[in-house]
Design a protein around this motif. Structure first.
Motif, PDB file in Angstrom:
ATOM      1  N   ASP A  48       0.810  -1.220   0.000  1.00 42.74           N
ATOM      2  CA  ASP A  48       0.000   0.000   0.000  1.00 42.74           C
ATOM      3  C   ASP A  48       0.842   1.267   0.000  1.00 42.74           C
ATOM      4  N   ASP A  49       2.113   1.165   0.403  1.00 40.69           N
ATOM      5  CA  ASP A  49       2.983   2.343   0.431  1.00 40.69           C
ATOM      6  C   ASP A  49       3.599   2.668  -0.923  1.00 40.69           C
ATOM      7  N   THR A  50       3.474   1.776  -1.885  1.00 40.06           N
ATOM      8  CA  THR A  50       4.000   2.017  -3.227  1.00 40.06           C
ATOM      9  C   THR A  50       3.012   2.875  -3.998  1.00 40.06           C
ATOM     10  N   ASN A  51       3.525   3.954  -4.624  1.00 35.33           N
ATOM     11  CA  ASN A  51       2.618   4.866  -5.347  1.00 35.33           C
ATOM     12  C   ASN A  51       2.188   4.274  -6.689  1.00 35.33           C
ATOM     13  N   TRP A  52       1.181   4.882  -7.278  1.00 31.54           N
ATOM     14  CA  TRP A  52       0.599   4.334  -8.511  1.00 31.54           C
ATOM     15  C   TRP A  52       1.577   4.396  -9.677  1.00 31.54           C
ATOM     16  N   GLY A  53       2.463   5.397  -9.712  1.00 29.38           N
ATOM     17  CA  GLY A  53       3.434   5.490 -10.798  1.00 29.38           C
ATOM     18  C   GLY A  53       4.414   4.328 -10.785  1.00 29.38           C
ATOM     19  N   THR A  54       4.889   3.999  -9.595  1.00 30.68           N
ATOM     20  CA  THR A  54       5.814   2.878  -9.462  1.00 30.68           C
ATOM     21  C   THR A  54       5.104   1.568  -9.761  1.00 30.68           C
ATOM     22  N   LYS A  55       3.859   1.434  -9.292  1.00 31.21           N
ATOM     23  CA  LYS A  55       3.106   0.202  -9.571  1.00 31.21           C
ATOM     24  C   LYS A  55       2.892   0.017 -11.069  1.00 31.21           C
ATOM     25  N   THR A  56       2.692   1.118 -11.784  1.00 34.72           N
ATOM     26  CA  THR A  56       2.522   1.034 -13.237  1.00 34.72           C
ATOM     27  C   THR A  56       3.803   0.516 -13.902  1.00 34.72           C
ATOM     28  N   LEU A  57       4.946   1.068 -13.489  1.00 35.21           N
ATOM     29  CA  LEU A  57       6.219   0.611 -14.052  1.00 35.21           C
ATOM     30  C   LEU A  57       6.498  -0.846 -13.701  1.00 35.21           C
TER      31      LEU A  57
END
Length: 110
Positions: A48-57
């Protein structure tokens, strides 16, 4: 015309260098086990601490990481990590297992 023929190989080689980032980082960082990059990517996707930009990559990179981990599977099966960090983590894990089986002794009352 000449510019386009040079641009395509440069773009393709750049894409090849960027794929499987999690696998490369996991294998150079001393993680043991099979498919360390894929496991690290899955953990990042569920965090949950990972932001959406990083999750996309991570989502874009995950198939390439899985392929790289598959290609490195023979290496993973035979390598052993003897770093200090790995030895400390192993020792802590063994001690936690022992402490969960053997409860600490009761303190005498004064």
């Amino acid at each position: 015309m000449m510019k386009n023929t040079l641009l395509i190989p440069v773009f393709c080689s750049g894409m090849i260098l960027l794929v499987g980032c999690s696998s490369v980082m996991s294998h150079t960082g001393g993680k043991e086990g099979t498919y360390p990059g894929t496991r690290a990517s899955a953990e990042m996707m569920g965090d949950d601490d990972t932001n959406w930009g990083t999750k996309t990559l991570v989502a874009l990179d995950m198939p390439f990481t899985a392929v790289a981990d598959t290609l490195l599977l023979p290496w993973d099966l035979f390598r052993k990590d003897n770093s200090v960090r790995s030895r400390v983590e192993k020792s802590e894990k063994e001690n936690q297992a022992m402490n969960s089986v053997i409860p600490p002794a009761a303190m005498p009352s004064n």
